[in-house]
Structures are given as structure tokens and as C-alpha cells.
Design a protein around this motif. Structure first.
Motif, PDB file in Angstrom:
ATOM      1  N   ALA A 143     -23.564  16.816   8.882  1.00 17.70           N
ATOM      2  CA  ALA A 143     -22.124  17.100   8.921  1.00 17.70           C
ATOM      3  C   ALA A 143     -21.459  16.861   7.567  1.00 17.70           C
ATOM      4  CB  ALA A 143     -21.449  16.233   9.982  1.00 17.70           C
ATOM      5  N   HIS A 144     -21.992  15.946   6.778  1.00 18.32           N
ATOM      6  CA  HIS A 144     -21.409  15.643   5.467  1.00 18.32           C
ATOM      7  C   HIS A 144     -21.299  16.888   4.584  1.00 18.32           C
ATOM      8  CE1 HIS A 144     -22.600  11.606   6.721  1.00 18.32           C
ATOM      9  NE2 HIS A 144     -22.011  11.071   5.676  1.00 18.32           N
ATOM     10  N   PHE A 145     -22.202  17.826   4.773  1.00 15.61           N
ATOM     11  CA  PHE A 145     -22.249  18.994   3.898  1.00 15.61           C
ATOM     12  C   PHE A 145     -21.377  20.140   4.400  1.00 15.61           C
ATOM     13  CE2 PHE A 145     -26.513  16.928   3.670  1.00 15.61           C
ATOM     14  CZ  PHE A 145     -26.320  16.324   2.431  1.00 15.61           C
ATOM     15  N   GLN A 146     -20.649  19.914   5.498  1.00 19.85           N
ATOM     16  CA  GLN A 146     -19.844  20.977   6.087  1.00 19.85           C
ATOM     17  C   GLN A 146     -18.346  20.768   5.907  1.00 19.85           C
ATOM     18  OE1 GLN A 146     -21.045  22.055  10.112  1.00 19.85           O
ATOM     19  NE2 GLN A 146     -23.082  21.224   9.757  1.00 19.85           N
ATOM     20  N   MET A 147     -17.946  19.686   5.270  1.00 25.55           N
ATOM     21  CA  MET A 147     -16.516  19.447   5.055  1.00 25.55           C
ATOM     22  C   MET A 147     -16.330  18.563   3.830  1.00 25.55           C
ATOM     23  SD  MET A 147     -15.787  16.815   8.219  1.00 25.55           S
ATOM     24  CE  MET A 147     -16.743  15.314   8.400  1.00 25.55           C
ATOM     25  N   GLU A 148     -15.102  18.510   3.344  1.00 24.16           N
ATOM     26  CA  GLU A 148     -14.781  17.626   2.226  1.00 24.16           C
ATOM     27  C   GLU A 148     -14.679  16.193   2.732  1.00 24.16           C
ATOM     28  OE1 GLU A 148     -11.106  18.868   0.573  1.00 24.16           O
ATOM     29  OE2 GLU A 148     -11.731  20.947   0.318  1.00 24.16           O
ATOM     30  N   ILE A 149     -15.195  15.251   1.960  1.00 19.44           N
ATOM     31  CA  ILE A 149     -15.084  13.835   2.301  1.00 19.44           C
ATOM     32  C   ILE A 149     -14.430  13.120   1.131  1.00 19.44           C
ATOM     33  CG2 ILE A 149     -16.341  11.727   2.856  1.00 19.44           C
ATOM     34  CD1 ILE A 149     -18.456  13.471   4.206  1.00 19.44           C
ATOM     35  N   HIS A 150     -13.245  12.577   1.373  1.00 21.20           N
ATOM     36  CA  HIS A 150     -12.474  11.882   0.342  1.00 21.20           C
ATOM     37  C   HIS A 150     -12.437  10.395   0.695  1.00 21.20           C
ATOM     38  CE1 HIS A 150     -10.781  15.738  -1.214  1.00 21.20           C
ATOM     39  NE2 HIS A 150     -10.896  16.098   0.054  1.00 21.20           N
ATOM     40  N   GLU A 151     -13.000   9.563  -0.156  1.00 22.43           N
ATOM     41  CA  GLU A 151     -13.035   8.129   0.098  1.00 22.43           C
ATOM     42  C   GLU A 151     -11.946   7.398  -0.690  1.00 22.43           C
ATOM     43  OE1 GLU A 151     -17.144   6.413   0.961  1.00 22.43           O
ATOM     44  OE2 GLU A 151     -17.615   7.952  -0.546  1.00 22.43           O
ATOM     45  N   GLY A 152     -11.594   6.211  -0.208  1.00 18.40           N
ATOM     46  CA  GLY A 152     -10.641   5.357  -0.916  1.00 18.40           C
ATOM     47  C   GLY A 152      -9.225   5.899  -0.954  1.00 18.40           C
ATOM     48  N   ARG A 153      -8.807   6.593   0.101  1.00 17.95           N
ATOM     49  CA  ARG A 153      -7.500   7.241   0.089  1.00 17.95           C
ATOM     50  C   ARG A 153      -6.403   6.331   0.626  1.00 17.95           C
ATOM     51  NH1 ARG A 153      -7.601  12.782  -0.588  1.00 17.95           N
ATOM     52  NH2 ARG A 153      -5.406  12.414  -1.032  1.00 17.95           N
ATOM     53  N   ASP A 154      -5.169   6.583   0.144  1.00 14.28           N
ATOM     54  CA  ASP A 154      -3.975   5.954   0.703  1.00 14.28           C
ATOM     55  C   ASP A 154      -3.557   6.818   1.887  1.00 14.28           C
ATOM     56  OD1 ASP A 154      -1.292   5.309   1.334  1.00 14.28           O
ATOM     57  OD2 ASP A 154      -0.933   4.551  -0.691  1.00 14.28           O
ATOM     58  N   LEU A 155      -3.920   6.403   3.099  1.00 17.11           N
ATOM     59  CA  LEU A 155      -3.727   7.260   4.262  1.00 17.11           C
ATOM     60  C   LEU A 155      -2.265   7.460   4.651  1.00 17.11           C
ATOM     61  CD1 LEU A 155      -6.744   6.250   6.531  1.00 17.11           C
ATOM     62  CD2 LEU A 155      -6.597   8.006   4.755  1.00 17.11           C
ATOM     63  N   PRO A 156      -1.408   6.427   4.613  1.00 24.23           N
ATOM     64  CA  PRO A 156       0.002   6.679   4.907  1.00 24.23           C
ATOM     65  C   PRO A 156       0.624   7.695   3.942  1.00 24.23           C
ATOM     66  CG  PRO A 156      -0.459   4.348   5.088  1.00 24.23           C
ATOM     67  CD  PRO A 156      -1.676   4.972   4.496  1.00 24.23           C
ATOM     68  N   GLU A 157       0.289   7.581   2.668  1.00 26.71           N
ATOM     69  CA  GLU A 157       0.823   8.532   1.685  1.00 26.71           C
ATOM     70  C   GLU A 157       0.330   9.947   1.976  1.00 26.71           C
ATOM     71  OE1 GLU A 157       0.349   9.452  -3.075  1.00 26.71           O
ATOM     72  OE2 GLU A 157       0.310   7.375  -2.398  1.00 26.71           O
ATOM     73  N   PHE A 158      -0.959  10.083   2.283  1.00 23.16           N
ATOM     74  CA  PHE A 158      -1.485  11.409   2.600  1.00 23.16           C
ATOM     75  C   PHE A 158      -0.812  11.980   3.845  1.00 23.16           C
ATOM     76  CE2 PHE A 158      -4.247  14.197   4.998  1.00 23.16           C
ATOM     77  CZ  PHE A 158      -4.599  15.141   4.044  1.00 23.16           C
ATOM     78  N   SER A 159      -0.591  11.141   4.853  1.00 20.86           N
ATOM     79  CA  SER A 159       0.034  11.600   6.094  1.00 20.86           C
ATOM     80  C   SER A 159       1.402  12.198   5.843  1.00 20.86           C
ATOM     81  CB  SER A 159       0.161  10.437   7.087  1.00 20.86           C
ATOM     82  OG  SER A 159      -1.092   9.921   7.435  1.00 20.86           O
ATOM     83  N   ARG A 160       2.157  11.540   4.982  1.00 19.71           N
ATOM     84  CA  ARG A 160       3.511  12.028   4.707  1.00 19.71           C
ATOM     85  C   ARG A 160       3.501  13.331   3.908  1.00 19.71           C
ATOM     86  NH1 ARG A 160       4.354   6.257   4.491  1.00 19.71           N
ATOM     87  NH2 ARG A 160       3.728   6.194   2.310  1.00 19.71           N
ATOM     88  N   ALA A 161       2.441  13.553   3.122  1.00 20.93           N
ATOM     89  CA  ALA A 161       2.384  14.746   2.277  1.00 20.93           C
ATOM     90  C   ALA A 161       1.705  15.928   2.964  1.00 20.93           C
ATOM     91  CB  ALA A 161       1.647  14.417   0.974  1.00 20.93           C
ATOM     92  N   PHE A 162       0.981  15.688   4.044  1.00 20.26           N
ATOM     93  CA  PHE A 162       0.240  16.757   4.715  1.00 20.26           C
ATOM     94  C   PHE A 162       1.204  17.784   5.307  1.00 20.26           C
ATOM     95  CE2 PHE A 162      -2.107  18.375   8.521  1.00 20.26           C
ATOM     96  CZ  PHE A 162      -3.110  19.035   7.828  1.00 20.26           C
ATOM     97  N   GLY A 163       0.820  19.048   5.270  1.00 24.53           N
ATOM     98  CA  GLY A 163       1.720  20.112   5.724  1.00 24.53           C
ATOM     99  C   GLY A 163       1.705  20.347   7.214  1.00 24.53           C
ATOM    100  N   GLY A 164       1.587  19.338   7.999  1.00 25.35           N
ATOM    101  CA  GLY A 164       1.588  19.445   9.452  1.00 25.35           C
ATOM    102  C   GLY A 164       1.602  18.051  10.050  1.00 25.35           C
ATOM    103  N   PRO A 165       1.705  17.949  11.362  1.00 25.67           N
ATOM    104  CA  PRO A 165       1.739  16.618  11.988  1.00 25.67           C
ATOM    105  C   PRO A 165       0.385  15.922  11.938  1.00 25.67           C
ATOM    106  CG  PRO A 165       1.646  18.325  13.660  1.00 25.67           C
ATOM    107  CD  PRO A 165       1.806  19.035  12.352  1.00 25.67           C
TER     108      PRO A 165
END
Length: 239
Positions: A143-165
Motif C-alpha cells: 500500500a505504501h507505493f499507492q499513495m503519498e505518505i507525508h511524515e512529521g506533519r502539523d495535522l491541525p494546520e493541515f486540516s485547516r488548509a485542506f480544501g474540504g472537511p
């Protein structure tokens, strides 16, 4: 490299155990840098990989030495060395946010569920297990080779910037999974089974609950992810 996270990060490489992960990597266009065989495997069916990948350096070692080198308890007899893929950010229609998932087997199983349901990117908090460890790779089964994997992320910040809920499973939330509209861009946040989501991530996401008429308190995180992600698949197939 087999058991040291820091060494893997410094080298930018990891080990794949067995032919299945090797095949998955090749299908994804990953370049294999080296093959390592146990003596017994090299003399058996797995030895065909030397003919299939003639340009890749191959090393054969005694069985006992191979067992000591292997990063897993029941080695297949074939290891391959690859560079850890660097994700290229691109728009994603469905993402998972994983906070402090510490068991590499659970993390790998979660990747497998996510990839099967069409998730295009996974974002991991700094407290997660290492995504590219051999144990997590074995749990992911390619499965690792079928999607992007981003480690060490600030998840609250990403949540607020994502273009959907970004939806988060929270025990006792009044709105249930089956009331959500999951058509279009969407994401799910899953946390540590014991501690749940942090206050910061919970505040940046939209809570829901998974109806559980049975007498259990909670689900394994990979099981909960499967229920949620395939509800999204169902809604999108239904139009």
C-alpha cells in the motif's frame, strides 16, 4: 538499516522483505538498488529474481546470517534495498490524518485499508510509528507505493488548509458516520486507540460517531478506518 530508524533516515533507504513487496515496488516504478538472498532462497525459486533484475547487485549470505540480518521474525529469504520515496505534493481528493499511531503493524494495516479505498495521501504526526520501517511495510503489503505518505506533519494546520472537511471519529458525537455527505474532497482523522485525538486536532476537525449497537466500547483503529473509508466509497458509487 533493518532496525534503526535514524540510520534509515540518514541513508534515505529501507529494506523490503520478500517478493510481494519487491513486486509492488517495481510496479510503482521504484528502482531497486540491491538484492540480498539467503543461501537457501538463492538456490530455490526466489533465485529467479537475479535473472529478472540482472542489473541489480545481488548478495548471497548463509542462512543463519540472513536470519540475523532480517528485520522481521519470519524472513522470506529475499531482501531488497530501495530509496525511501519522497512524496510530491499534489491535489488530493481523499486523505487520512494519523495522529500518534504507534504500533507499526497497525499503521501498515491502516495504510492497506486506505489504499484499497482510494485514499491518495496519508499525513502522519511526529508521534506516529515510522512509515517506512520493515514491519510497517510488511503490514501495508504494498500500500505504501499507492499513495503519498507525508511524515512529521502539523495535522491541525493541515486540516485547516485542506480544501474540504476533515472528519474525526469521536466517541459520543451526536452526528453519526452515516449522516455525513462524503461525496467530493474529504478527509478522516484517526488517533491513538488509547488517547484518542489531541485537543488541537479535534478542534480543527468535524466530529462524528460510528454507530455500534453491540456491547463494545471501541474499534481497532484500522477497523474503524475501514468502516469510514468504505462508507465514502459507497456514497461515491451511489452518486
Amino acid at each position: 538499516m533493518s532496525g534503526d530508524r535514524r540510520a534509515r533516515r540518514q541513508a534515505g533507504k529501507t529494506l523490503l522483505d520478500g517478493p510481494h513487496l519487491l513486486e509492488s515496488a517495481l510496479q510503482a516504478g521504484i528502482r531497486v538498488e540491491r538484492l540480498v538472498f539467503s543461501q537457501g532462497a538463492a538456490e530455490g525459486e526466489l533465485g529467479m529474481w537475479r535473472d529478472r533484475l540482472p542489473g541489480v547487485p545481488a548478495l548471497v549470505v548463509p542462512d543463519r546470517l540472513f536470519a540475523a540480518l532480517s528485520p522481521v521474525e519470519a524472513p522470506a529469504g529475499l531482501l531488497s534495498v530501495i530509496a525511501i520515496p519522497v512524496p510530491a505534493p499534489r491535489p488530493a481528493s481523499c486523505v487520512v490524518l494519523l495522529e500518534n499511531i504507534q504500533d507499526p503493524g497497525n499503521l501498515g494495516a491502516l495504510f492497506r485499508v486506505a489504499a484499497a479505498s482510494g485514499v491518495t495521501a496519508a499525513h502522519l504526526s511526529p508521534g506516529c510509528a515510522e512509515a517506512w520501517s520493515p514491519k510497517c511495510l510488511r503490514g501495508g503489503q504494498g500500500a505504501h507505493f499507492q499513495m503519498e505518505i507525508h511524515e512529521g506533519r502539523d495535522l491541525p494546520e493541515f486540516s485547516r488548509a485542506f480544501g474540504g472537511p476533515i472528519h474525526a471519529a469521536v466517541l459520543g458525537a451526536p452526528r453519526t458516520l452515516f449522516e455525513l455527505d462524503l461525496r467530493g474532497p474529504a478527509g478522516f482523522a484517526f488517533g491513538n486507540e488509547g488517547a484518542g485525538l489531541s485537543d488541537g486536532l479535534r478542534a480543527a476537525t468535524q466530529p462524528f460517531s460510528i454507530p455500534m449497537p453491540g456491547r463494545v466500547e471501541s474499534l481497532n483503529v484500522a477497523t474503524a478506518a475501514a468502516v469510514c473509508l468504505f462508507e465514502r466509497v459507497r456514497q461515491n458509487l451511489a452518486g
